[in-house]
Every structure is written in C-alpha cells, then in structure tokens.
Design an enzyme around this catalytic site. Structure first.
Site, short mmCIF file in Angstrom:
data_model
loop_
_atom_site.label_atom_id
_atom_site.label_comp_id
_atom_site.label_asym_id
_atom_site.label_seq_id
_atom_site.Cartn_x
_atom_site.Cartn_y
_atom_site.Cartn_z
CB THR A 297 10.46 19.29 -13.24
OG1 THR A 297 9.58 19.64 -12.17
CG2 THR A 297 11.48 20.41 -13.42
CG HIS A 473 4.75 19.63 -12.96
ND1 HIS A 473 4.30 19.35 -11.68
CD2 HIS A 473 6.10 19.60 -12.89
CE1 HIS A 473 5.34 19.16 -10.88
NE2 HIS A 473 6.45 19.30 -11.59
#
Length: 642
Positions: A297, A473
C-alpha cells in the site's frame, strides 16, 4: 538486604529484573500497542529481556567497581530512553526516532506543553535507579574482592542473544516480514520492545545517512536526462480540462480488476463499479497494473503521489521518510492553490505516514483519531469502509476549495473478514478461506462506494470534482493459485499471474465524456496524468511515469522485480510471452530493449530515493517542502492550536 545484594552478580540481577518489570509496565500502561492473542501478550512480556541482559550484561566483563558503573550508567540510559518515549508518545502518539530527535521543530511543538505531559506516577520510572544508586555507593557490595567469572558473564550475554533470537523468530511467525517491510513503529515496539526498536532505528538511520552522504548533485544528471527523454507531451484534448476542480482520489484496498464484471453464483460481485466501467461518466482503464513491491500500500501511495517506484526491499515510506520529494500535494498547492488532505481509518503512524506526509506537503491528515473507532465500526485493520465514507463527507466539506483529497479504504484487506450480518453475498466455494471471503469484502467495498457517491452528489461536491478510483495492489497472491484456478476457470501460469496484476483505474472529469480506455499503464503514470488534467505541465519535475492520455505515453509497464507487461510482450522471470495469446516467445531486439529500459528506469528511481537526490533538483517556481509546518492527529492539532 545485605545478603540479598552483596555481590556484583546480585547487583546485576536486581537491575535487570527491575528494568524488565518497569519496561513491561510502561508497555501495558503508557502505549496503545494493539496487543491481542496469547502470542502477542507473551512477546510483549519477554521482549525487554534480551535488551536488558545484553546491554547491562556487558558490564559484567569489567573488573571492580567499573562493572557497577556500567550497570548504573546503562540503567540510566535505558530509563532515559524509556521515559523519553513515554513523554513523546503522550504528545505525538508515536515513538522517538533519531531523525525526529534531530528535528528541533518536534521538540518545539512539545515544549509549550511539556509540563502537561508529566504525571504524578512518573516517579515510578526512576525509583529503581535510586535503588541502584544507593547500592552502588554503599559498602554493601564488595566490588574488588567479589568478581563475576568470565564464564558467567558469557552465559548471561549468550542468554540475551538467545532470547532475542527466539523473540524475533516468534515475531516473524506472528507478523511475517516484520523487519523487511517495517510497517509501523508500534509493531516494532510491540514485537521487539522499545530498546531493540531503538537499535534497529539507529542502524536504519545510519544506513540512510551513509547513502545520502555519498550522493551528490552529479548523480542527478542521468536522472534528469532520462526524465527529459521520457517525457510525454500532454494531450491538448484533455490538458487543463479539470482546472480549478477538486480532486477526490479513492484508494481501493487489495482490489484486482478481475472482480469487474465477475459473477459469483450468478451475482455481480461489484455491481456499482461495473456500472461505472460501462457508463460514460468515467474513463475506465482496463489495462492498468499495480507496480508495488514489499511496501505494498505504501508503495502505491508513493507512486500515485510522486511517480517514483518503491524500493526493491522494504518500504520507502519508512526507510526514506525524511527525503525531499516533489509530491502532488505540494505541486498542486504551489502551482494551483490546492489544499491537500488524506483521510484514513487507521492511526497515523502506520507506514510512517505521519512523517512522510510532511515531506509531501499534505496539509491535513484525518487519521483514526478523527473517526468513531468504537464498537462494530471497527474490524481487522481499522475502520470499516461504510462508516469511514459516511464520516468523511463532513471532513471533505470542511476543506477550502479546490482541494486534493485522498481517501484510503481498509475493509477489503487480508484476511478479508466481515460479519455475517454485513455480508450481502455468499462466499465462494474453493476450499481456500482467504479466496472465498475476498468476494464478500469486495462487495461490501462496492456498496460503501455507492453510498459515498450518493453523499457526494447530495453535498454538491460531485459536480465540481475530479474523482479518481484505483486499486492499490493484488488481494490474492500466487500462493492461492489453486483456488484462483477454480475462480478463473483456467490454469494460473506465470503469464496469467502477471495479467492478474491488473487493478482498476477510474477517472471522472466533469464535462468530459468517459468510456473504456485500453491504454497500458501503471501507478507510476498517475501523477503526470493528473497534473496535465488540471493544467500543470509535469515536464519540470522528476517523474518516471507518463501521461496516460498522451499520444507519446510509454505503454511498457515495469514491475518492481524487473518483469514487465506491454500490449505486445510480457516478461516474467526470464521468459517472454505474447501479451494477447500467452504463447512463449524467443527474445528479439524489441523485447530486449524493453527489458533494458525497465532495468534502467528502476535503477534511476532507486538512486533518487537512496541518495535523496531531489534535494539537489532546484526549480524556479517550486519550493522544497518544509516539514516543520505540518502536524497531524486530532489531539496534537488541537493542543498546538491552544
């Protein structure tokens, strides 16, 4: 008492036990470490032991009163370190780092309120030192005739290292990649203790300082040359179309593009996002890829605000949190008068956000301290997405316009937990609980977005805002390929796994017709795209991405490990594939050129971060951000304002 403490070894044992107890009491009463479960409770209890045995145990190798002096001085230093963290935590809800000690602005921020931080019970932290002091100068211990044998000293020191080894092993079992990803100082203290954390922080600081010290302005030359040759002219159709508009950037945690239009048991998993993908209000990029590494992140945030790649190991947010940046918040502020804000239902220290956001020039950070984190509002890593979005609308309305706001969601995060009363779709049935639950939290996220959009429209913000939605992601790693083969209905080969790294990117610009855009791109490309939309040319800044709307856009998408994907070719671990068919191919000159370009791009980006090279890049109309101007956290901000 004389029989109890009559030898140097007794003195050491007394100091070690009292320091251990004092440290554990501080961990339990002063710090909010989020300890849960038997394993974490046990680690919290034992983690001061190794530091105490090693640091104080070194004194046992000295002769005579020098041994006692070492133990006395060591106890004082450890006490001072512990109490400094106690005071710092009371004000900043964070732990002391060496860089923050060197930033006088932090001390200045505490200075006016230092007396308010002192508590009557703080005398507890110094009582044991008074006891050591008394015994050291009394005649109860025969320092000269009673010596600790080398064998005993070595045994104690070895025991300290053994305890640390066991501590670290258990910590890695409970929280894998603890040191390599360096999530949060809270995590490091919880698992390793305040003293071991300080040693780790010292090593990291020294390493960073060394890398920075050896860098010079000459190192920037190759970076600037690459940037100039790689620059993509803005598309005149889109350039400046969002000038003066608010920017609302929504971060979809762990959200992969295969979820768009996916039906589970005949039900759309993400009906709202599907409607955006097929409407004309948003441009939907269906060949957009995440490019994150270990920082996950935080890597996505770095790229989405700086157009710099994450580091090959660890998180740049943590390891390079004091670097100079040319980040979107500062650029938008200085070039177009934007106020910037980040809104997130987790605490500010996670991923070192409370430090690196200052380097980015983020004006306001609405972290968990601004939200209702009680009862059923919270699950897993933080605030659930529905209350998060609902409570965020008034915060957005409070910002001076135009603003650049970044909202980070949490619920769709491993291990994808959600109460049965909030799950509106049945789990999948692969036999892999992680994969099966993923669809429930994804649906929940989709529903929370739909409600948020309704709130935005009702508040009047929607019509005057660019809205960007992106996945940060992957949510399902290749460790779950067997279950994913059941979901996708085909074998997950290395080629297919690379294709699964697509994450969604949606962009809404008021007055601009959207649709599906098949351009290949990645997170590195978002900053130049965004700047061009608001009418700011990205050419002067060091950025490794190119405008997704530009005719000159570079459509070779680099992955952090050196692999890449493009419209024609995909490279995965040394094997080339046809991007349309998945057929393995022999290397040709074009494939090789792409590979070399990707390697060069990653190398140069790493040089920028490791050497803090942007400090040398002086621009006429852009000033380096002064981090001392920023302070985050509700309590700290309110205290500072008084």
């Amino acid at each position: 008492m004389k029989r109890i403490v009559s030898k140097p070894l007794h003195y050491f044992i007394l100091a070690a036990v009292l320091m251990w107890i004092k440290s554990y009491v501080a961990y339990k009463t002063e710090f909010n470490l989020g300890v849960s479960g038997v394993m974490q409770q046990m680690l919290l209890f034992i983690n001061p032991v190794s530091s105490v045995l090693i640091f104080l145990g070194i004194g046992l190798f000295f002769k005579g009163k020098k041994a006692g002096a070492w133990i006395l001085a060591g106890s004082f230093i450890m006490t001072l370190l512990l109490y400094s963290n106690v005071l710092y935590y009371r004000f900043f809800n964070d732990f002391v780092t060496l860089p923050t000690l060197l930033q006088t602005s932090n001390a200045g921020s505490m200075g006016g309120s230092i007396m308010d931080l002192l508590k009557a019970h703080d005398v507890f932290y110094f009582v044991d030192f008074i006891i050591y002091f008394f015994f050291f100068f009394s005649k109860k211990i025969d320092w000269h005739n009673e010596k600790v044998s080398v064998k005993n000293a070595v045994t104690i020191l070895s025991l300290g290292f053994m305890v640390f080894s066991v501590n670290l092993t258990l910590a890695e079992i409970d929280r894998p990649q603890l040191l390599s990803r360096t999530f949060d100082r809270n995590y490091l203290v919880k698992y390793l203790g305040a003293y071991n954390y300080t040693m780790y922080d010292g090593v990291q600081t020294a390493q960073n300082s060394k890398q920075r010290a050896f860098a010079s302005s000459n190192d920037l030359t190759n970076v600037v040359n690459f940037k100039n040759s790689h620059y993509a002219e803005p598309n005149s159709v889109y350039f400046g179309k969002a000038k003066g508009k608010n920017i609302i950037k929504i971060h979809l945690e762990s959200f992969q593009s295969f979820l768009i239009d996916y039906k589970l048991n005949g039900q759309e998993v993400t009906p709202f996002l599907n409607s955006l993908a097929h409407g004309n209000d948003f441009t939907y990029f269906d060949n957009f890829f995440h490019q994150t590494g270990q920082g996950k992140t935080s890597d996505a945030e770095l790229m989405m605000d700086n157009s710099l790649y994450g580091l090959p190991q660890g998180s740049a947010f943590v390891l390079k949190g004091s670097n100079t940046y040319q980040a979107a918040p500062a650029i938008l502020d200085q070039k177009a008068g934007y106020t910037s804000a980040v809104l997130h239902g987790d605490y500010k220290t996670f991923w070192n956000r409370n430090e690196i956001y200052k380097q980015f020039g983020v004006d306001k950070f609405f972290d968990a301290s601004y939200y209702n984190m009680t009862g059923e509002n919270k699950i897993n890593y933080g605030l659930k997405d529905k209350p998060f979005f609902k409570e965020s609308v008034p915060m957005l309305q409070s910002l001076p316009q135009p603003f650049y706001a970044h909202l980070i969601t949490l619920t769709n995060h491993f291990p994808f937990l959600l109460g049965n009363n909030e799950a509106s779709i049945q789990p999948a049935n692969t036999g892999d609980a992680t994969v099966d639950r993923y669809f429930q939290t994804a649906r929940y996220l989709d529903e929370s977005l739909q409600s948020f959009f309704q709130e935005l429209k009702a508040s009047g913000l929607y019509d005057n805002s660019v809205i960007m939605i992106y996945g940060d992601h992957y949510g399902i790693s290749e460790n779950h390929n067997a279950a994913m083969e059941k979901i996708m209905g085909k074998e997950i080969t290395p080629y297919e796994n690379a294709q699964l790294q697509r994450v969604p990117l949606f962009i809404h610009v008021p007055g601009v017709k959207g649709g599906v855009n098949h351009t290949y791109g990645g997170e590195i490309d978002v900053v130049p795209t965004l700047l061009h939309l608001v009418g700011i040319d990205s050419k002067e800044f060091i950025q490794f991405g190119t405008d997704l709307f530009s005719k000159d856009h570079d459509d070779v998408v680099a992955f952090r490990n050196g692999n890449y994907v493009s419209p024609r070719y995909t490279l995965v671990d040394g094997t080339y594939y046809d991007s349309k068919t998945g057929q393995a191919l022999k290397e040709n000159n074009q494939m090789k050129a792409y590979k070399q370009k990707v390697a060069k791009e990653l190398e140069l980006s790493d040089q920028v971060l490791y050497g803090d090279l942007l400090r040398f890049h002086k621009l006429k109309d852009f000033q380096t951000v002064d981090p001392s101007k920023y302070m985050y956290g509700k309590e700290e901000t309110e205290t500072s304002a008084k």
